[in-house]
Design a protein around this motif. Structure first.
Motif, PDB file in Angstrom:
ATOM      1  N   GLY A 180      72.231  -6.005 -69.941  1.00  0.00           N
ATOM      2  CA  GLY A 180      73.148  -5.649 -68.858  1.00  0.00           C
ATOM      3  C   GLY A 180      72.616  -6.120 -67.518  1.00  0.00           C
ATOM      4  O   GLY A 180      72.048  -7.209 -67.402  1.00  0.00           O
ATOM      5  N   ASP A 181      72.803  -5.281 -66.491  1.00  0.00           N
ATOM      6  CA  ASP A 181      72.282  -5.641 -65.166  1.00  0.00           C
ATOM      7  C   ASP A 181      70.945  -4.972 -64.886  1.00  0.00           C
ATOM      8  O   ASP A 181      70.552  -4.785 -63.744  1.00  0.00           O
ATOM      9  CB  ASP A 181      73.300  -5.280 -64.077  1.00  0.00           C
ATOM     10  CG  ASP A 181      73.464  -3.772 -63.897  1.00  0.00           C
ATOM     11  OD1 ASP A 181      72.874  -3.002 -64.690  1.00  0.00           O
ATOM     12  OD2 ASP A 181      74.168  -3.358 -62.956  1.00  0.00           O
ATOM     13  N   VAL A 216      61.128  -4.831 -69.866  1.00  0.00           N
ATOM     14  CA  VAL A 216      61.943  -3.942 -70.691  1.00  0.00           C
ATOM     15  C   VAL A 216      62.096  -4.549 -72.079  1.00  0.00           C
ATOM     16  O   VAL A 216      62.316  -5.752 -72.223  1.00  0.00           O
ATOM     17  CB  VAL A 216      63.337  -3.734 -70.067  1.00  0.00           C
ATOM     18  CG1 VAL A 216      64.177  -2.792 -70.934  1.00  0.00           C
ATOM     19  CG2 VAL A 216      63.212  -3.193 -68.642  1.00  0.00           C
ATOM     20  N   LYS A 217      61.971  -3.713 -73.088  1.00  0.00           N
ATOM     21  CA  LYS A 217      62.206  -4.156 -74.461  1.00  0.00           C
ATOM     22  C   LYS A 217      63.182  -3.185 -75.121  1.00  0.00           C
ATOM     23  O   LYS A 217      63.022  -1.964 -74.999  1.00  0.00           O
ATOM     24  CB  LYS A 217      60.899  -4.204 -75.254  1.00  0.00           C
ATOM     25  CG  LYS A 217      59.917  -5.250 -74.734  1.00  0.00           C
ATOM     26  CD  LYS A 217      58.647  -5.264 -75.579  1.00  0.00           C
ATOM     27  CE  LYS A 217      57.663  -6.308 -75.047  1.00  0.00           C
ATOM     28  NZ  LYS A 217      56.404  -6.323 -75.839  1.00  0.00           N
ATOM     29  N   VAL A 218      64.193  -3.734 -75.788  1.00  0.00           N
ATOM     30  CA  VAL A 218      65.197  -2.920 -76.482  1.00  0.00           C
ATOM     31  C   VAL A 218      65.355  -3.461 -77.887  1.00  0.00           C
ATOM     32  O   VAL A 218      65.503  -4.674 -78.083  1.00  0.00           O
ATOM     33  CB  VAL A 218      66.563  -2.968 -75.752  1.00  0.00           C
ATOM     34  CG1 VAL A 218      67.585  -2.097 -76.486  1.00  0.00           C
ATOM     35  CG2 VAL A 218      66.422  -2.529 -74.302  1.00  0.00           C
ATOM     36  N   TRP A 219      65.271  -2.582 -78.876  1.00  0.00           N
ATOM     37  CA  TRP A 219      65.489  -3.019 -80.242  1.00  0.00           C
ATOM     38  C   TRP A 219      66.196  -1.929 -81.033  1.00  0.00           C
ATOM     39  O   TRP A 219      66.032  -0.741 -80.760  1.00  0.00           O
ATOM     40  CB  TRP A 219      64.182  -3.419 -80.906  1.00  0.00           C
ATOM     41  CG  TRP A 219      63.225  -2.296 -81.171  1.00  0.00           C
ATOM     42  CD1 TRP A 219      63.056  -1.601 -82.330  1.00  0.00           C
ATOM     43  CD2 TRP A 219      62.287  -1.733 -80.235  1.00  0.00           C
ATOM     44  NE1 TRP A 219      62.091  -0.640 -82.190  1.00  0.00           N
ATOM     45  CE2 TRP A 219      61.596  -0.704 -80.918  1.00  0.00           C
ATOM     46  CE3 TRP A 219      61.972  -1.995 -78.899  1.00  0.00           C
ATOM     47  CZ2 TRP A 219      60.618   0.059 -80.299  1.00  0.00           C
ATOM     48  CZ3 TRP A 219      60.993  -1.237 -78.289  1.00  0.00           C
ATOM     49  CH2 TRP A 219      60.335  -0.232 -78.987  1.00  0.00           C
ATOM     50  N   GLN A 220      66.990  -2.357 -81.997  1.00  0.00           N
ATOM     51  CA  GLN A 220      67.765  -1.413 -82.797  1.00  0.00           C
ATOM     52  C   GLN A 220      66.861  -0.759 -83.836  1.00  0.00           C
ATOM     53  O   GLN A 220      66.081  -1.424 -84.527  1.00  0.00           O
ATOM     54  CB  GLN A 220      68.917  -2.134 -83.490  1.00  0.00           C
ATOM     55  CG  GLN A 220      69.834  -1.221 -84.290  1.00  0.00           C
ATOM     56  CD  GLN A 220      70.999  -1.967 -84.897  1.00  0.00           C
ATOM     57  OE1 GLN A 220      71.296  -3.090 -84.503  1.00  0.00           O
ATOM     58  NE2 GLN A 220      71.662  -1.340 -85.865  1.00  0.00           N
ATOM     59  N   GLN A 255      74.117   1.259 -75.163  1.00  0.00           N
ATOM     60  CA  GLN A 255      74.394   2.037 -73.959  1.00  0.00           C
ATOM     61  C   GLN A 255      73.966   1.316 -72.685  1.00  0.00           C
ATOM     62  O   GLN A 255      74.522   1.536 -71.622  1.00  0.00           O
ATOM     63  CB  GLN A 255      73.665   3.384 -74.057  1.00  0.00           C
ATOM     64  CG  GLN A 255      74.184   4.457 -73.098  1.00  0.00           C
ATOM     65  CD  GLN A 255      75.519   5.013 -73.543  1.00  0.00           C
ATOM     66  OE1 GLN A 255      75.700   5.328 -74.709  1.00  0.00           O
ATOM     67  NE2 GLN A 255      76.452   5.123 -72.632  1.00  0.00           N
ATOM     68  N   LEU A 256      72.973   0.416 -72.804  1.00  0.00           N
ATOM     69  CA  LEU A 256      72.456  -0.269 -71.619  1.00  0.00           C
ATOM     70  C   LEU A 256      72.930  -1.717 -71.522  1.00  0.00           C
ATOM     71  O   LEU A 256      72.397  -2.486 -70.741  1.00  0.00           O
ATOM     72  CB  LEU A 256      70.922  -0.240 -71.632  1.00  0.00           C
ATOM     73  CG  LEU A 256      70.299   1.149 -71.580  1.00  0.00           C
ATOM     74  CD1 LEU A 256      68.785   1.048 -71.636  1.00  0.00           C
ATOM     75  CD2 LEU A 256      70.743   1.890 -70.321  1.00  0.00           C
ATOM     76  N   SER A 257      73.945  -2.066 -72.295  1.00  0.00           N
ATOM     77  CA  SER A 257      74.406  -3.458 -72.302  1.00  0.00           C
ATOM     78  C   SER A 257      75.323  -3.773 -71.130  1.00  0.00           C
ATOM     79  O   SER A 257      75.765  -4.902 -70.981  1.00  0.00           O
ATOM     80  CB  SER A 257      75.135  -3.755 -73.616  1.00  0.00           C
ATOM     81  OG  SER A 257      76.280  -2.917 -73.757  1.00  0.00           O
TER      82      SER A 257
END
Length: 294
Positions: A180-181, A216-220, A255-257
């Motif tokens: 996202g932003d 930041v790292k995001v993973w499912q 949620q953060l996309s």
């Protein structure tokens, strides 16, 4: 090279000391709640944790702690009776019956182990009413306590700023890896927190004494949720790593996309609390000079 203390619960680590410990996960995400309510909510949100008040029976002790937290929040002193982290001070309150009145005292243990204690005071509320969980008595006691505690904390804060130190020039670079932003929003949120704290950041890293960055790292991790980690890092002017703050939690998937909104401010607030501890540790390592009295 200086040493940075480790804190006992959330994840604040300095790169110059031990490796980070695994983060406890007491706050699980609920897909019905906004990301701003689930992502790292405990981190940096409360500066004081209040355990059940000593000297009262079970139930009444926790009720008074909760009422005190609300009364302190009303005085712009962030406090909680239900959640704490590595950067939260421990505010301990105890009561002792004295006839129809009660004497109370408090002390605050800071994350670095420093203790500030308040004087014993008359509460002006019947202990029996408090022990019985009387709502009006609890509210009156909490209001009285909050007045005294907030006044003492403000007094200490004023004394602290009387230390004459050269303001550090800070800069915040754009974050990396956020969906996202997030990259832009996190940088802007951190800059706004610095501005509100009177530490106006430079527009870019040129000429800065310290540079703040984050990854930041995001993973499912399940069909409906994701894991998110944010690592804030404090760099010296020469690029050397002085310390870092890590935050993590599980959130609803995707949620953060999009726009991060207030979530970015919640995260940046927690990040700055940790980074400011590193900066303060550096300041304490240097002799403090108080301004001459006129």
């Amino acid at each position: 090279m200086f040493s940075v203390k480790r804190f006992p619960l959330l994840i604040l680590t300095a790169a110059i000391i031990a490796a980070c410990q695994p983060l406890p996960q007491p706050f699980q995400a609920d897909s019905r709640i906004k990301a701003s309510d689930t992502l790292i909510r405990p981190i940096g949100e409360a500066s004081l944790f209040i355990p059940p008040v000593g000297g009262l029976p079970n139930g009444a002790d926790a009720a008074l702690a909760e009422a005190l937290a609300k009364a302190l929040n009303a005085k712009d002193v962030p406090a909680s009776a239900s959640g704490r982290n590595r950067l939260t001070s421990l505010l301990t309150v105890s009561l002792e019956p004295r006839g129809g009145d009660a004497v109370w005292r408090w002390d605050e243990r800071l994350p670095d182990g420093t203790v500030q204690a308040g004087e014993s005071r008359s509460l002006g509320v019947a202990p029996a009413r408090l022990a019985a969980g009387d709502a009006d008595a609890l509210k009156l006691a909490a209001t009285t306590m909050a007045e005294a505690i907030a006044a003492k904390l403000n007094e200490s804060a004023i004394e602290a700023v009387q230390i004459d130190t050269t303001p550090a020039k800070l800069a915040v670079r754009e974050c990396e890896g956020a969906p996202g932003d997030g990259n832009r929003s996190l940088r802007q949120a951190m800059r706004e927190i610095l501005i509100l704290g009177g530490k106006n950041p430079l527009p870019d890293t040129a000429g800065a004494d310290f540079v703040i960055g984050c990854v930041v790292k995001v993973w499912q991790d399940s069909p409906d949720s994701e894991r998110v980690t944010i690592e804030w890092v404090l760099l010296a002017a020469d690029g050397s790593r002085l310390g870092d703050v890590k935050q993590a939690n599980r959130i609803p998937r995707g949620q953060l996309s999009r726009a991060w909104g207030t979530t970015a401010h919640i995260i940046a607030q927690g990040g700055w609390q940790g980074l400011s501890e590193i900066l303060e540790s550096r300041s304490r390592a240097r002799p403090a000079v108080r301004p001459a009295k006129s």
